[in-house]
Design a protein around this motif. Sequence first.
Motif, mmCIF file in Angstrom:
data_model
loop_
_atom_site.group_PDB
_atom_site.id
_atom_site.type_symbol
_atom_site.label_atom_id
_atom_site.label_comp_id
_atom_site.label_asym_id
_atom_site.label_seq_id
_atom_site.Cartn_x
_atom_site.Cartn_y
_atom_site.Cartn_z
ATOM 1 N N MET A 156 0.707 -1.336 0.001
ATOM 2 C CA MET A 156 0.004 0.103 0.110
ATOM 3 C C MET A 156 0.952 1.194 -0.097
ATOM 4 O O MET A 156 1.370 1.605 1.074
ATOM 5 N N GLN A 157 0.831 2.039 -1.284
ATOM 6 C CA GLN A 157 1.711 3.097 -1.294
ATOM 7 C C GLN A 157 0.999 4.194 -0.696
ATOM 8 O O GLN A 157 -0.437 4.148 -0.568
ATOM 9 N N LEU A 158 1.805 5.319 -0.278
ATOM 10 C CA LEU A 158 0.980 6.591 0.375
ATOM 11 C C LEU A 158 1.432 7.789 -0.675
ATOM 12 O O LEU A 158 2.552 7.824 -0.911
ATOM 13 N N PHE A 159 0.287 8.306 -1.090
ATOM 14 C CA PHE A 159 0.635 9.403 -2.067
ATOM 15 C C PHE A 159 0.341 10.694 -1.479
ATOM 16 O O PHE A 159 -0.665 10.972 -0.728
ATOM 17 N N GLU B 113 -3.936 6.863 1.271
ATOM 18 C CA GLU B 113 -3.490 5.638 0.489
ATOM 19 C C GLU B 113 -3.812 5.674 -0.930
ATOM 20 O O GLU B 113 -4.546 6.295 -1.434
ATOM 21 N N GLU B 114 -2.973 4.875 -1.509
ATOM 22 C CA GLU B 114 -2.978 4.760 -3.198
ATOM 23 C C GLU B 114 -4.280 4.431 -3.640
ATOM 24 O O GLU B 114 -4.668 4.914 -4.758
ATOM 25 N N THR B 115 -5.143 3.789 -3.049
ATOM 26 C CA THR B 115 -6.664 3.269 -3.727
ATOM 27 C C THR B 115 -7.249 4.622 -3.564
ATOM 28 O O THR B 115 -8.474 4.411 -4.466
ATOM 29 N N GLU B 116 -6.983 5.537 -2.939
ATOM 30 C CA GLU B 116 -7.891 6.835 -3.217
ATOM 31 C C GLU B 116 -7.270 7.782 -4.616
ATOM 32 O O GLU B 116 -8.044 8.821 -4.825
ATOM 33 N N PHE B 117 -6.322 7.064 -5.432
ATOM 34 C CA PHE B 117 -5.834 7.769 -6.397
ATOM 35 C C PHE B 117 -5.934 7.399 -7.707
ATOM 36 O O PHE B 117 -6.298 5.909 -7.507
ATOM 37 N N HIS B 118 -6.057 7.987 -8.822
ATOM 38 C CA HIS B 118 -6.118 7.329 -10.036
ATOM 39 C C HIS B 118 -5.124 8.014 -11.002
ATOM 40 O O HIS B 118 -4.966 9.200 -10.908
ATOM 41 N N VAL C 201 -5.167 12.001 -10.195
ATOM 42 C CA VAL C 201 -6.216 12.683 -9.516
ATOM 43 C C VAL C 201 -6.511 12.006 -8.203
ATOM 44 O O VAL C 201 -6.392 10.573 -8.021
ATOM 45 N N LEU D 215 -9.128 11.027 -6.042
ATOM 46 C CA LEU D 215 -10.499 10.785 -6.276
ATOM 47 C C LEU D 215 -11.503 11.233 -5.163
ATOM 48 O O LEU D 215 -12.742 11.733 -5.410
ATOM 49 N N ALA D 216 -10.833 11.738 -3.781
ATOM 50 C CA ALA D 216 -11.594 11.865 -3.003
ATOM 51 C C ALA D 216 -12.084 13.375 -2.889
ATOM 52 O O ALA D 216 -13.224 13.791 -2.803
ATOM 53 N N VAL E 171 8.443 8.684 -3.747
ATOM 54 C CA VAL E 171 7.778 10.048 -4.230
ATOM 55 C C VAL E 171 8.475 11.234 -3.904
ATOM 56 O O VAL E 171 9.033 11.249 -2.725
#
Lengths: 952, 88, 417
Positions: free
Chosen positions: B1-4, B13-18, B58, B60-61, B77
Amino acid sequence: MSGYRLSDGGLTDRGTTLRFSFDGTAMSGHSGDTIASALLANGVRIVGRSFKYHRPRGLWGAWVEDPNGIVDVAWNGRTTPNLRATTEPLINGQEVRSVNAAPTAAGDRWRKLDLVSRFLPAGFYYKTFMWPRWERYEPRIRALAGLGRLDPGHEPAADCAQVNARCDLLVVGAGPAGLAAARAAAARGETVLLVDDQDAPGGALRWRGGTIAGSDWRDWAEDAVSTIKAAGGRVLFRTTAYGVYDHGLVCAWRRREAGPDQLWRIRPGRTLLAAGAIERPLTFADNDRPGVMSADAALRYLRLYAVVAGRRIAVATNNDAAYPVAAALAQAGADVSVLDSRDDSLAMAECALAVERNTLPSAALGQEDLTGVLAGDLRLEADTLLVSGGWTPTIHLWRHAGGGLRYDERLAAFLPEGGMPAMRVAGAANGAFGLAAALADGHAAGGDDGPAPPVGEGHASYAIRPAWPDPAGSGRAWIDQQSDVTVKDVALAAREGFRSVEHLKRYTTLGMATDQGKTSNMAGLAAMASITGRAIPEVGTTTFRPPYVPVPLPVIAGRRRGQLFNPPKRLELEGRHREAVAGLREYGGWLRPSWYGADGAAAIDAEARAARRAVGLLDASPLGKIEVIGPDAAALLDFECYNRVSTLKVGRARYVLMLTEAGIVYDDGVVMRLAEDRFIVSCSSAHVAGVRMRLEEWRQDRFDPARVFIHDATAHWATIAATGPKSRDLLEATLPALPRQALDLAHMAVTETALDDAPLRIARVSFTGERSYELSVPQSAAAALWDRLTAGLATLGGCRLGLEALLILRAEKGYPIIGKDTDGLTMPHDLGMTGPMKKREDEFAGRRALFTPQARGADRRQLVGLAVDESAEPLPTGAHGYAPSGGRRRSIGYVTSSYLSPELGRPIALALIENGRERLGERIPLVHLDATFEAMVTSPVAYDPAGMRLDA
Amino acid sequence: MQLFPCPFCGLREETEFHFAAEAGKARPEPAGQVSDDGWAKYLYFQDSPKGRSREIWVHLACGEFFVMTRDTVTHEVTGSEALSGRSR
Amino acid sequence: MIRRYSAWALLREGLRDHRGWQEAWRKAEPAARYDAVVIGGGGHGLATAYYLAKNHGITRVAVLEKGWIGGGNTGRNTTVVRSNYFFPESVALYDFALRLYEGLSRELNYNIMLSQRGMLIIAHSDMEMEIAARIVNAMRLSGADAELLGADEARARVPLLNDGPEARFPVHGGIWQGRAGVARHDAVAWGYARAASGLGVDIVENCEITDFLVEDGSCVGVATTRGTIRADTVGLAVAGHSSVLAAKAGFQLPVHAYALQAFVSEPVKPMLDTVVLSLGTGTYVSQSDKGELVIGGGLDRVPSYGQRGNPPMQEQVLSGLLEMLPAVGQLKLMRHWAGIVDVVPDSSPLLGPSPLPGLYLNCGWGTGGFKAIPAGGWLLAHLMATGEHHDISRPFDLDRFATGRLIDEAAGAGIAH
């Protein structure tokens, strides 16, 4: 049968007797036993069979390194396959079965397979079984392979929680180094998370013992744990940190007695790896005989469980760490002798037992069980042979994190090399062997510059003299016990050119079994080094891949199951629909009524008729309601949409397409202009998130974000559509307060008003071709509006309208559903919408791509209708039209939607057909599976082509 | 799980990004005058660098697009900045 | 001359301790010039070399591999072979590969363990069944085997399917391709390497390309860590690293590199006979002959050259697996890893001349390169030997992005592959 339990000692609770069985034989153990320790205590020697040759297998290790003790365990009516006997707690009533053996491990019917093993070397299957084809042989081989058996009736629950944790310092391993580091860091005020896969602190101290800071190690360990807790830290036992991932994330599997396992996702400031080291085997002929065991494991069984591995024990070692084992077993009453590869050492000098110097075993004797040891000319009678080939530091997590390695000649081991900002390694994992060294290394790693706690005597020496596999040795010497890889297999791999360590692994399957090569990888690459005349570091290591130990799939999968797996979106009015016996299905991610009533087919038919003859009421809430606001709103929408939006008058709505930059129809929808600077994009329900993100992208990329703003209000508003010739009557009857001008709205007009103090937006937009009103209210007002409208349905002969009837109604009108009646190649002109591409000169998304050679080609698939005989069945959706082509059939497109139209009394269909509009009136053949059909190409609009019904 | 790091919301967390696109590509306009090859190059061709990469993402949140600089091998990063108004 | 593999040879060697086996492929030192150089010692590169020698009689060929052969995606995939595609162009390509696979063990005299145990794609709704019908009919028209299965037939093939009232994705039926299956991935690389080497091809490992030699605007060879190598024609078959080498050759590709993860469970006795993919979860799984479940799913979210797995996709793929086959929750994950795949916007491969004359492309296979190896090699060999497209490779030329003639399977079939 030679293991036994002493009458006292060990950490098990002798007050409790646990009954279990192994391969059908009743046995007993104590609370605190592992399955392995209980088996050993019951004198079980053969715990399973090897994967390939079905050789007998005994316990080699006492923890995760053991390659052999794999069992299926039935308990409480359910079987779980492939549990590790060495780490699995014994529970009363377990039925334990050996794997890869039938009927029992000792009496396995395939045990003779080993007799032909000379014809089955590494990779033999690549060289044969080709004629006539592999599948002729495969089923038998497949049946022979595998370990345990899945229980088809056992579906473990998705109940493993995922716990996110942070800490200043994560310490992996609660042995002396880990405890010292955690204690030092905690004393400096750091929040420490200490994890260990055993159920108590101490690591190897638990069986090797020791004196720290002047007293028993347990006092010191207890003090360390209290210090950690006092500083706000935590200690987790039975918790295995199994992988390090990007950005420092450490994943750990926590086993709990009282509840489901957990996945811990830990984000430490720093990580200290103090995972210790694993004892290596010695490689000699038949070194896989049951009764040959890791010396350290034997000590572990003795100290923790008071189980003695055998009665006549030979200990063979190339280092000092096996001497305390020999001494302890002798003290426990076993007849112990020692073989040592070295001439002299500190431990040897102090050893009270007979030591054969400069000697190592050349062969284990016995067939199914060990009877003796051959060491050159020396022949020793023994029922148990404990071996120590030295120690391999456990540096898996360091490697996961990208840390480097160097080969240390003195310690004959790969050690961490260089530094990493967020991780370091301490203790035996770092090559600091012996209690004093480990403690000092951990203490310093914890950030304490002062002296480490002093330790008692007798833990200092290691003095390994490497004893790597001898390629010239006679007989078959095992390297990987579970996968059946011998030194000869490594030699064969080398002979055939599989010398790269990765080729070696793949060709021989070395290290690919469930123990993941914890005891075999070093010996394997040392053998390859020796065979190919290279140094060990030249051969290198294979990639260390997570997980460190096999982790139950439910631990990683978490709670995503059933309704928690991509949860469908729910309607505010779902309860109302359920009361009306709606069949609920998923459409575009939303759970929506398909029809109302018990009989789906009849309901769909009746609903479609009612909408054409009277009025249907549809919950259209998932329709997009994306507000675009600001002085540049019109310009943004002009760019976003294929159809121009800026020319729209306030109070009017327009049907638009939205294209990708590749010119493909992405979505359709209706844009409403509520004010000069305020629009609502009512896109299709499945595309709301995507359309919103496209709008945002263009807004931020090419517009002034201060002059246009996007707000997705889809979830805030419910939309109820009344459609049918009596829709106006329904509104008039049930919403008497509605202003007249709202009822009188023209088709594609929109107005904002209020109802019972709640805002109400009314739009004359039709998805059926009938006069329709879309009423949008805040979700809080949805139920009241729905109730009032539904109350008026019966009088007018109307009904609730489900999605399936709506699908028919819109198909009768030739209205496409994007993604169903279009595919990822459909451009607007394929739908007959050529105006904007011909007329618009300004930039808009996707425009350029409408003019590539392909986009202008003559063979485009266009949306048309297909007509069949009135009495025929509807065409199967998915049937392809075809044209003959060189003796074969060539697809010219396919049926996208097909229904029996209740209103027209005949089948209707929509299709994407190559050059379809030029084929109007043509009869084309179609094929679905083995059946063929014929249909006439028509306009997609089967019902009311003149559009007279919109204002009926 | 990457942190952006979202420039507006901080580490997530990476899952919030696209991932949107490689940075630095301007839409050639007027698009009608761009050749088929030129349009294909804009639309489809890219560097896909191994190592340092500047990319548009982007969150997403919050819906904000931004430029992130990161390493495509180590996943480190090294930068995150908001779009400075328009890209052209 | 290489010695044939057979049961008799095994027996003979078994009696003399297997001392007579030769190197599977010669460990060649690179020569200064070749008729053809293939960059990349994965399946595609090795197959290209083999077919250059076998089909075109070009034997002065080198395969240059920066590490060890078969060490990239050839050794990292989930071993599925199939041709269940929508567009005729795709079926022509992948079914050609499947047909070559069907005779490959005997042709190469190396058991690649092709096991045509069939593949089931499960549809979960009426609408997905309509799409399934669309695909099945398209496959049949294009000459591939395909069946449309009802719910009961699907359940019969995979008895452990989750179909209870709690199932998130009910089973409505599915697409069945009986000729699909699995093959032993390493064996494909090794088999081609051995056969190519037997025909005279030099296989050079630990040889990394540092640059391309360009004269008069054409590629005439490569500079490598083991010296300069000239060649009349150069083929590029490096999958996930295509963009990196394209940059050295001075052009861009419509390719983005992503990590694709794969997972392996502990082995159990046979419990799953086919390859099965759930459209709802996106997870697919088969059981290897060793008994392990081999599990795959979608791409990672983040473009990457890191050959390692990442927890978010692990959670998604493995929860998808358990949603599809709940009983599998008894098992443990034994290994996971990732390969770097070259993803093209239309998810179809790039085959044809590169922008640099003399250099030919075989890349863009994305998540599906393994199944195409024999065809990819055959077609790249054809391009390199003749300078012309084979009929099957023509639609996959780089020029399709300018003409707009994309071959977008996900778009056409309505299903992401």
